[in-house]
Write a protein that holds these residues in place. Structure first.
Motif, PDB file in Angstrom:
ATOM      1  N   ARG A  28       0.828  -1.205   0.000  1.00 39.80           N
ATOM      2  CA  ARG A  28       0.000   0.000   0.000  1.00 39.80           C
ATOM      3  C   ARG A  28       0.868   1.263   0.000  1.00 39.80           C
ATOM      4  NH1 ARG A  28      -5.117   1.896   1.649  1.00 39.80           N
ATOM      5  NH2 ARG A  28      -5.037   3.932   2.645  1.00 39.80           N
ATOM      6  N   ASP A  29       1.889   1.294   0.883  1.00 46.36           N
ATOM      7  CA  ASP A  29       2.762   2.470   0.957  1.00 46.36           C
ATOM      8  C   ASP A  29       3.528   2.669  -0.348  1.00 46.36           C
ATOM      9  OD1 ASP A  29       3.678   2.004   4.477  1.00 46.36           O
ATOM     10  OD2 ASP A  29       1.874   2.852   3.520  1.00 46.36           O
ATOM     11  N   LEU A  32       1.099   4.111  -2.947  1.00 43.07           N
ATOM     12  CA  LEU A  32       0.783   5.511  -2.678  1.00 43.07           C
ATOM     13  C   LEU A  32       1.960   6.419  -3.020  1.00 43.07           C
ATOM     14  CD1 LEU A  32      -1.198   5.262   0.680  1.00 43.07           C
ATOM     15  CD2 LEU A  32      -2.084   5.931  -1.549  1.00 43.07           C
ATOM     16  N   PRO A  36       0.481   8.497  -6.686  1.00 41.57           N
ATOM     17  CA  PRO A  36      -0.199   9.318  -5.671  1.00 41.57           C
ATOM     18  C   PRO A  36      -1.667   9.600  -5.973  1.00 41.57           C
ATOM     19  CG  PRO A  36       1.347  10.639  -6.944  1.00 41.57           C
ATOM     20  CD  PRO A  36       1.618   9.214  -7.293  1.00 41.57           C
ATOM     21  N   GLU A  39      -6.444   5.500  -5.792  1.00 38.05           N
ATOM     22  CA  GLU A  39      -7.280   5.256  -4.619  1.00 38.05           C
ATOM     23  C   GLU A  39      -7.137   3.787  -4.252  1.00 38.05           C
ATOM     24  OE1 GLU A  39      -8.822   7.382  -2.837  1.00 38.05           O
ATOM     25  OE2 GLU A  39      -8.571   9.137  -4.117  1.00 38.05           O
TER      26      GLU A  39
END
Length: 277
Positions: A28-29, A32, A36, A39
């Protein structure tokens, strides 16, 4: 009737959950950070991870290639399933996915018969006392069969320059896995998912993603190389406008004439690169 006191998870189940939670957080990190606008709550990303494990008491678990690269490569392929051109990659016509250089000193050396990219240490493709070399696109496809992309315009290398070895700024040496790097610079004729024509500059450096590559090239002592790249991109934009006009008018002769100027752009680029020590 349900059991009011369900049994506690076994130690194996607890370890599995802890490993799954750690892996989920890492993925997930990573997503992201690199995507960026994504979703993540709306994304169900299928991942296939490659790893090796030594089960001895003092053994270790290794991801090959590293976990971050595996996640990003598969996410790119999943999020852009219809696009063949990916910045910083060479398209594999057999496997139908993009491939990055295997190491910081690897450069693209051509396609094999089945459309697989081939890589070589940069020194093998340089002549004596030189740090760069330019190749016509057709020389990189001499072995490639028509059934595996030889004439495919979705990813058509028109010309390529290789440069190296060059110094890696200290902050990027861990990512590159080396203190030296080689650059593969291609000018590629592409068609996107809508079959739209474009000319793309493609810069490949093993170990670096496109944003990391662009940031590194702006560091000293590589800034003159970055400026030469920007000059090349400006020239390519002007050339693309001429080629695109010919393509829209289905003027094959004018299109071919425009594309014949691509090697000249790489030659001019080579003269804009000052010695780097």
């Amino acid at each position: 009737m349900s059991n009011p006191n369900p049994p506690e998870n076994t130690r194996s189940q607890r370890r599995e959950k802890a490993a799954a939670d750690a892996l989920r957080s890492f993925v997930r990190d990573t997503l992201l950070e690199k995507f960026p606008l994504l979703e993540p709550e709306e994304l169900n990303l299928p991942l296939t991870l490659s790893l090796q494990i030594n089960c001895a008491e003092a053994g270790e678990l290794r991801f090959e290639p590293d976990l971050r690269s595996q996640v990003i490569e598969q996410a790119e392929a999943y999020l852009n399933p219809l696009e063949i051109f990916h910045d910083g990659c060479v398209y594999d016509f057999h496997d139908k996915k993009s491939k990055r250089p295997p190491s910081s000193l690897s450069v693209f050396s051509g396609y094999d018969a089945f459309g697989h990219p081939k890589w070589a240490p940069v020194q093998e493709l340089l002549t004596e006392n030189t740090s760069l070399n330019i190749f016509p696109g057709k020389d990189l496809k001499t072995e490639q069969l028509a059934a595996y992309g030889k004439n495919d315009k979705a990813y058509n290398i028109l010309a390529q320059l290789i440069l190296g070895p060059q110094p890696v700024p200290k902050a990027y040496q861990q990512l590159c896995g080396s203190d030296r790097f080689a650059l593969t610079l291609q000018i590629v004729e592409t068609r996107n998912a809508r079959a739209h024509f474009s000319l793309e500059p493609n810069l490949l450096i093993g170990g670096l993603l496109p944003d990391e590559r662009d940031e590194m090239l702006q560091e000293l002592p590589l800034r003159p190389l970055h400026e030469a790249v920007m000059h090349l991109k400006n020239g390519l934009i002007q050339l693309e406008q001429k080629a695109l006009s010919a393509w829209h008018h289905q003027d094959t002769k004018a299109l071919n004439t425009a594309l014949q100027n691509v090697p000249r752009l790489l030659s001019e680029f080579s003269h804009h690169i000052p010695p780097i020590t």
